[in-house]
Motif scaffolding. Sequence first.
Motif, PDB file in Angstrom:
ATOM      1  N   PHE A 192       0.854  -1.299  -0.055  1.00 58.31           N
ATOM      2  CA  PHE A 192      -0.022  -0.106   0.012  1.00 58.31           C
ATOM      3  C   PHE A 192       0.721   1.151  -0.117  1.00 58.31           C
ATOM      4  O   PHE A 192       0.660   2.086  -0.841  1.00 58.31           O
ATOM      5  CB  PHE A 192      -1.099  -0.026   1.343  1.00 58.31           C
ATOM      6  CG  PHE A 192      -1.682   1.454   1.569  1.00 58.31           C
ATOM      7  CD1 PHE A 192      -2.757   1.424   0.658  1.00 58.31           C
ATOM      8  CD2 PHE A 192      -1.143   2.451   2.082  1.00 58.31           C
ATOM      9  CE1 PHE A 192      -3.430   2.781   0.785  1.00 58.31           C
ATOM     10  CE2 PHE A 192      -1.887   3.479   2.471  1.00 58.31           C
ATOM     11  CZ  PHE A 192      -2.922   3.771   1.576  1.00 58.31           C
ATOM     12  N   ALA A 193       1.836   1.302   1.056  1.00 62.66           N
ATOM     13  CA  ALA A 193       2.670   2.655   1.168  1.00 62.66           C
ATOM     14  C   ALA A 193       3.536   2.833  -0.108  1.00 62.66           C
ATOM     15  O   ALA A 193       3.554   4.120  -0.676  1.00 62.66           O
ATOM     16  CB  ALA A 193       3.252   2.353   2.459  1.00 62.66           C
ATOM     17  N   GLU A 194       3.954   1.917  -0.594  1.00 59.28           N
ATOM     18  CA  GLU A 194       5.147   2.140  -1.733  1.00 59.28           C
ATOM     19  C   GLU A 194       4.634   1.731  -3.214  1.00 59.28           C
ATOM     20  O   GLU A 194       5.456   2.344  -3.763  1.00 59.28           O
ATOM     21  CB  GLU A 194       6.166   1.112  -1.396  1.00 59.28           C
ATOM     22  CG  GLU A 194       6.735   1.407   0.127  1.00 59.28           C
ATOM     23  CD  GLU A 194       8.135   0.689   0.348  1.00 59.28           C
ATOM     24  OE1 GLU A 194       8.644   0.097  -0.414  1.00 59.28           O
ATOM     25  OE2 GLU A 194       8.587   0.975   1.447  1.00 59.28           O
ATOM     26  N   LEU A 218       9.142   3.957  -5.217  1.00 57.30           N
ATOM     27  CA  LEU A 218       8.511   3.161  -6.067  1.00 57.30           C
ATOM     28  C   LEU A 218       9.038   1.819  -6.416  1.00 57.30           C
ATOM     29  O   LEU A 218       8.621   0.512  -6.429  1.00 57.30           O
ATOM     30  CB  LEU A 218       7.719   3.793  -7.154  1.00 57.30           C
ATOM     31  CG  LEU A 218       6.969   2.904  -8.080  1.00 57.30           C
ATOM     32  CD1 LEU A 218       5.630   2.098  -7.465  1.00 57.30           C
ATOM     33  CD2 LEU A 218       6.122   3.663  -9.209  1.00 57.30           C
ATOM     34  N   TRP A 219      10.291   2.079  -7.182  1.00 59.40           N
ATOM     35  CA  TRP A 219      10.810   1.226  -7.967  1.00 59.40           C
ATOM     36  C   TRP A 219      11.571   0.170  -7.092  1.00 59.40           C
ATOM     37  O   TRP A 219      12.051  -0.823  -7.400  1.00 59.40           O
ATOM     38  CB  TRP A 219      11.832   1.848  -9.119  1.00 59.40           C
ATOM     39  CG  TRP A 219      10.816   2.134 -10.274  1.00 59.40           C
ATOM     40  CD1 TRP A 219      10.399   3.338 -10.465  1.00 59.40           C
ATOM     41  CD2 TRP A 219      10.264   1.547 -11.297  1.00 59.40           C
ATOM     42  NE1 TRP A 219       9.518   3.653 -11.535  1.00 59.40           N
ATOM     43  CE2 TRP A 219       9.567   2.517 -11.965  1.00 59.40           C
ATOM     44  CE3 TRP A 219      10.377   0.033 -11.394  1.00 59.40           C
ATOM     45  CZ2 TRP A 219       8.598   1.868 -13.058  1.00 59.40           C
ATOM     46  CZ3 TRP A 219       9.533  -0.478 -12.483  1.00 59.40           C
ATOM     47  CH2 TRP A 219       8.833   0.284 -13.465  1.00 59.40           C
ATOM     48  N   THR A 220      12.133   0.832  -5.925  1.00 58.07           N
ATOM     49  CA  THR A 220      12.738  -0.062  -5.014  1.00 58.07           C
ATOM     50  C   THR A 220      11.823  -0.926  -4.476  1.00 58.07           C
ATOM     51  O   THR A 220      12.068  -2.232  -4.421  1.00 58.07           O
ATOM     52  CB  THR A 220      13.159   0.717  -3.664  1.00 58.07           C
ATOM     53  OG1 THR A 220      14.272   1.527  -3.931  1.00 58.07           O
ATOM     54  CG2 THR A 220      13.908  -0.176  -2.589  1.00 58.07           C
ATOM     55  N   ALA A 221      10.657  -0.888  -4.262  1.00 58.48           N
ATOM     56  CA  ALA A 221       9.429  -1.769  -3.728  1.00 58.48           C
ATOM     57  C   ALA A 221       8.966  -2.629  -4.898  1.00 58.48           C
ATOM     58  O   ALA A 221       8.987  -4.015  -4.859  1.00 58.48           O
ATOM     59  CB  ALA A 221       8.266  -0.852  -3.422  1.00 58.48           C
ATOM     60  N   LEU A 222       8.998  -2.235  -6.135  1.00 57.33           N
ATOM     61  CA  LEU A 222       8.861  -3.182  -7.340  1.00 57.33           C
ATOM     62  C   LEU A 222       9.961  -4.391  -7.667  1.00 57.33           C
ATOM     63  O   LEU A 222       9.612  -5.412  -7.892  1.00 57.33           O
ATOM     64  CB  LEU A 222       8.537  -2.234  -8.518  1.00 57.33           C
ATOM     65  CG  LEU A 222       7.265  -1.431  -8.493  1.00 57.33           C
ATOM     66  CD1 LEU A 222       7.208  -0.675  -9.666  1.00 57.33           C
ATOM     67  CD2 LEU A 222       6.046  -2.532  -8.682  1.00 57.33           C
ATOM     68  N   ASP A 223      11.311  -3.836  -7.580  1.00 59.48           N
ATOM     69  CA  ASP A 223      12.501  -4.542  -7.406  1.00 59.48           C
ATOM     70  C   ASP A 223      12.343  -5.659  -6.305  1.00 59.48           C
ATOM     71  O   ASP A 223      12.732  -6.874  -6.473  1.00 59.48           O
ATOM     72  CB  ASP A 223      13.703  -3.717  -7.303  1.00 59.48           C
ATOM     73  CG  ASP A 223      13.876  -2.937  -8.627  1.00 59.48           C
ATOM     74  OD1 ASP A 223      13.501  -3.289  -9.748  1.00 59.48           O
ATOM     75  OD2 ASP A 223      14.878  -2.134  -8.464  1.00 59.48           O
ATOM     76  N   TRP A 224      11.823  -5.198  -5.163  1.00 59.70           N
ATOM     77  CA  TRP A 224      11.848  -6.288  -4.226  1.00 59.70           C
ATOM     78  C   TRP A 224      10.608  -7.377  -4.381  1.00 59.70           C
ATOM     79  O   TRP A 224      11.037  -8.205  -4.355  1.00 59.70           O
ATOM     80  CB  TRP A 224      11.275  -5.463  -3.043  1.00 59.70           C
ATOM     81  CG  TRP A 224      10.594  -6.278  -1.934  1.00 59.70           C
ATOM     82  CD1 TRP A 224      11.215  -7.358  -0.994  1.00 59.70           C
ATOM     83  CD2 TRP A 224       9.096  -6.251  -1.299  1.00 59.70           C
ATOM     84  NE1 TRP A 224      10.210  -7.850  -0.087  1.00 59.70           N
ATOM     85  CE2 TRP A 224       8.850  -7.089  -0.418  1.00 59.70           C
ATOM     86  CE3 TRP A 224       8.015  -5.305  -1.927  1.00 59.70           C
ATOM     87  CZ2 TRP A 224       7.675  -7.445   0.266  1.00 59.70           C
ATOM     88  CZ3 TRP A 224       6.722  -5.663  -1.270  1.00 59.70           C
ATOM     89  CH2 TRP A 224       6.862  -6.556  -0.121  1.00 59.70           C
ATOM     90  N   LEU A 225       9.539  -6.792  -5.114  1.00 63.57           N
ATOM     91  CA  LEU A 225       8.698  -7.819  -5.667  1.00 63.57           C
ATOM     92  C   LEU A 225       9.185  -8.683  -6.639  1.00 63.57           C
ATOM     93  O   LEU A 225       8.848  -9.831  -6.717  1.00 63.57           O
ATOM     94  CB  LEU A 225       7.390  -7.127  -6.205  1.00 63.57           C
ATOM     95  CG  LEU A 225       6.427  -6.461  -5.018  1.00 63.57           C
ATOM     96  CD1 LEU A 225       5.359  -5.737  -5.491  1.00 63.57           C
ATOM     97  CD2 LEU A 225       5.871  -7.358  -3.838  1.00 63.57           C
ATOM     98  N   GLU A 226       9.717  -8.094  -7.771  1.00 58.62           N
ATOM     99  CA  GLU A 226      10.339  -8.740  -8.479  1.00 58.62           C
ATOM    100  C   GLU A 226      11.400 -10.007  -8.071  1.00 58.62           C
ATOM    101  O   GLU A 226      11.305 -11.330  -8.762  1.00 58.62           O
ATOM    102  CB  GLU A 226      11.318  -7.940  -9.563  1.00 58.62           C
ATOM    103  CG  GLU A 226      11.923  -8.665 -10.831  1.00 58.62           C
ATOM    104  CD  GLU A 226      10.844  -8.733 -12.159  1.00 58.62           C
ATOM    105  OE1 GLU A 226      11.464  -9.104 -13.176  1.00 58.62           O
ATOM    106  OE2 GLU A 226       9.508  -8.195 -11.728  1.00 58.62           O
TER     107      GLU A 226
END
Length: 359
Positions: A192-194, A218-226
């Motif tokens: 939610f937050a990121e 945002l992209w730090t979080a998307l990379d975490w999900l990747e």
Amino acid sequence: MSQETGQSTESTTSTAFSTKGAYVTGGEFKRDTTYIEDRITSGGAAGPNGEPGWPVEPGRYRLIAARACPWANRSVIVRRLLGLEEVISLGQPGPTHDSRSWTFDLDEGGRDPVLGIERLQEAYFKRFPNYPRGITVPAVVEIATGQVVTNNFSQITLDFSIEWREFHRPGAPNLYPEQLRQEIDEVNKRVFAEINNGVYRCGFAGSQEAYDAAHDRLWTALDWLEDRLAGQRFLVGDSITEADVRLFTTLARFDAVYHGHFKCNRQKLSEMPVLWSYARDLFQTPGFGDTIDFVQIKQHYYIVHEDINPTGIVPRGPELSGWLTPHGRESLGGRPFGDGTPPGPVKAGEEVSPGHGAG
């Protein structure tokens, strides 16, 4: 969620906060996260934190959820996965609105056929005259009185899973299993937050510095999900949970809206191999892609957000056929519905209009 047009100066903070549910301060987008916290619970018991309780009762309530809104889209997906369509009716406003309210302009005569109202605002005012905050979706309305019960989007879907269990369809999945709730809650908090809100922080940033910080976060979080999803099919556990629903509605809108309109453009979702295959896996799962209306999604963002897109021009692209290509996620194992089964066909009258989906 709320009507956000991205007011971009501190001089408009008061108006943006009270009527649009969001504002910008110090160049950074902020969301008003105060909602009507009433709960619909089994037996009408108060919530665990003392929130007023309304009783679970089939046919008593109507879910108002615009197809365009990612926050509302979650409630439609969960309602469908759990088979609550005959228990909780669905009203769907059109994709655009003004500063006052979502409107039922797609319904005959411009009125919701069950509630008989032109604007969702009427249900809010019926209970809270001159309600001062954003008129948001999703909202649950008591049909008999026409009064809003709650617009607490994060709690609505959890209560669908827990409090309405008696009325779930046979084979409904467990989207919020007790043994995984702590991990689901932790993942949801970061997503939610990121990510869910992070794309808005990029789109409505009022300064270069705020945008740069939001973009990086945002992209730090998307990379975490990747990385997280490279070795597991779903976000938490080996089947679909509330966490996947919450992430999916943002991913479904990413290339169509957030990449260009909100300047979340380091990459397209379709250029991130793991997240793109994960998103396609969910999209092709009954209950997910069959709730996505790309035309309404683009109309909402590109027409309503006049500060960002003053011409109101809605882009023709992107190409959508990729959503239906093989994703290969089955190789990771997992069972999408756990011990349950997929939902049946979309309820008559709730289908995505021909040409509005990916195929």
